[in-house]
Structures are given as C-alpha cells and as structure tokens.
Design a protein around this motif. Structure first.
Motif, mmCIF file in Angstrom:
data_model
loop_
_atom_site.group_PDB
_atom_site.id
_atom_site.type_symbol
_atom_site.label_atom_id
_atom_site.label_comp_id
_atom_site.label_asym_id
_atom_site.label_seq_id
_atom_site.Cartn_x
_atom_site.Cartn_y
_atom_site.Cartn_z
ATOM 1 N N PRO A 7 0.840 -1.199 0.000
ATOM 2 C CA PRO A 7 0.000 0.000 0.000
ATOM 3 C C PRO A 7 0.877 1.252 0.000
ATOM 4 N N ALA A 8 0.411 2.284 -0.669
ATOM 5 C CA ALA A 8 1.129 3.557 -0.643
ATOM 6 C C ALA A 8 1.100 4.106 0.773
ATOM 7 N N ARG A 9 2.119 4.886 1.105
ATOM 8 C CA ARG A 9 2.204 5.470 2.436
ATOM 9 C C ARG A 9 2.744 6.897 2.328
ATOM 10 N N PRO A 10 2.515 7.704 3.361
ATOM 11 C CA PRO A 10 3.071 9.059 3.329
ATOM 12 C C PRO A 10 4.561 9.010 3.014
ATOM 13 N N ALA A 49 -9.590 9.732 4.171
ATOM 14 C CA ALA A 49 -9.177 9.504 2.780
ATOM 15 C C ALA A 49 -10.143 8.527 2.099
ATOM 16 N N GLN A 50 -10.504 8.850 0.867
ATOM 17 C CA GLN A 50 -11.418 8.019 0.084
ATOM 18 C C GLN A 50 -10.730 7.432 -1.151
ATOM 19 N N VAL A 51 -9.464 7.757 -1.337
ATOM 20 C CA VAL A 51 -8.683 7.302 -2.486
ATOM 21 C C VAL A 51 -7.483 6.539 -1.936
ATOM 22 N N PHE A 52 -7.129 5.452 -2.619
ATOM 23 C CA PHE A 52 -6.074 4.577 -2.123
ATOM 24 C C PHE A 52 -5.115 4.243 -3.264
ATOM 25 N N ALA A 53 -3.956 3.755 -2.924
ATOM 26 C CA ALA A 53 -3.002 3.374 -3.961
ATOM 27 C C ALA A 53 -2.129 2.228 -3.462
ATOM 28 N N PRO A 62 10.223 2.184 -6.770
ATOM 29 C CA PRO A 62 8.840 2.249 -7.267
ATOM 30 C C PRO A 62 8.801 2.233 -8.802
ATOM 31 N N VAL A 63 8.066 1.263 -9.358
ATOM 32 C CA VAL A 63 7.967 1.142 -10.819
ATOM 33 C C VAL A 63 6.528 1.015 -11.293
ATOM 34 N N GLY A 64 5.582 0.933 -10.365
ATOM 35 C CA GLY A 64 4.192 0.759 -10.766
ATOM 36 C C GLY A 64 3.243 1.337 -9.743
ATOM 37 N N LEU A 65 2.047 1.657 -10.226
ATOM 38 C CA LEU A 65 1.041 2.302 -9.407
ATOM 39 C C LEU A 65 -0.340 1.784 -9.776
ATOM 40 N N ALA A 66 -1.129 1.489 -8.776
ATOM 41 C CA ALA A 66 -2.561 1.234 -8.950
ATOM 42 C C ALA A 66 -3.275 2.174 -7.991
ATOM 43 N N LEU A 67 -4.002 3.140 -8.534
ATOM 44 C CA LEU A 67 -4.729 4.110 -7.739
ATOM 45 C C LEU A 67 -6.213 3.787 -7.853
ATOM 46 N N TRP A 68 -6.917 3.689 -6.727
ATOM 47 C CA TRP A 68 -8.278 3.172 -6.736
ATOM 48 C C TRP A 68 -9.136 3.798 -5.646
ATOM 49 N N PHE A 69 -10.441 3.558 -5.769
ATOM 50 C CA PHE A 69 -11.401 3.989 -4.764
ATOM 51 C C PHE A 69 -12.608 3.054 -4.830
#
Length: 159
Positions: A7-10, A49-53, A62-69
């Motif tokens: 999961p993405a983090r600060p 927060a209502q958006v996640f990654a 980091p080479v990839g991202l999935a951003l979702w809600f």
C-alpha cells in the motif's frame, strides 16, 4: 529482480506524481495533470481519505502504481473497487508488476466484500486491452462513460 506490492504510504507522493505524469504522457495528455504532491498527500493520506493506492517496487524502487477507490452497485448491493489508474514504468513491463498490482487489488476487493472491479481503457490501447483479456477481464458493452467537468460542472453546481 523481485517485484513487491505494498500500500502507498506518506512519503510516496513524489513517486506517485512521477508515475501519474508518466501515465498522462503515455495516454497522450502530457499537460492534463493538475495533481501536486500536496493534493496527493491530502487525498491519499488525509483524514477520511477516500482514495487509495498500491505501489509496485522492483528491487526496492517504485515502478508501478494502482490508484483506486470504492464505488457502489445497487444491483449487487455491494461495493465495487474502481481502478482509476494502473501504470507500470516501461523499464518494468514484462516483469509481472502489472499483474501483481491487479492481484493485490483483487485481494483488497475480496477483503472489502466488493462484487467486482471496474476500470476504463482507452480505445486505442490494444496492449492494455490484450493484457486485461489475458487475466480474464472483459469489456463491458452497452455502457458508455460520461463526464461533466470545468465550466459545465460549475454551472450545474451553481444551479
């Protein structure tokens, strides 16, 4: 080469923004990105927060991202996971990072009781469409995406 998903983090805001910009360039909209590190921090890690990654890392980078809600289906009576952006850096394509991101999201959807996962694909992006078909996804026929934005959105909001 080891792909890991987390999961993405600060602290990930700069990497996320870099990948969002790279995706916009790939999608032939290089000037469309208005997001900033601050706006990403607020929407991804702020209160309520209502958006996640999720981030894909290859040997720690980091080479990839999935951003979702989450959305909701009245027909199923359950939430749905909506994938807003899926991006894998060109240098990491073919490593399994994309599939690993989608697998992580499928697990997230299952854990949250989601009935399905949805996303949109540009009609010219045949490589992506082929990839999605390969994992068992299908094109939803009959429904067309619609959008209101900018001045039209402001007019509607003003009543």
């Amino acid at each position: 080469m080891t792909v890991t998903i987390r999961p993405a983090r600060p602290g990930d805001e700069a990497a996320i923004l870099r990948m969002v910009v790279a995706l916009a360039v790939y999608e032939r909209e290089p000037d469309a990105v208005k997001a900033t590190e601050d706006s990403l921090r607020a929407t991804l890690f702020g209160e309520n927060a209502q958006v996640f990654a999720h981030i894909a890392e290859l040997d720690g980078a980091p080479v990839g991202l999935a951003l979702w809600f989450l959305t909701y289906s009245t027909w199923t009576g359950r939430p749905s996971l909506y994938l807003e952006d899926l991006f894998v850096a060109e240098s990491a394509r073919g490593t399994g990072a994309g599939r690993a991101l989608l697998t992580a999201l499928a697990k997230e959807a299952r854990a949250r009781g989601c009935a399905r996962m949805d996303w949109a694909v540009l009609d010219w992006n045949e490589k992506a469409r082929e990839f999605y078909r390969h994992i068992g996804a299908h094109h939803s026929k009959g429904w067309e995406p619609w959008r209101i934005e900018g001045e039209a959105l402001e007019r509607l909001a003003a009543g």
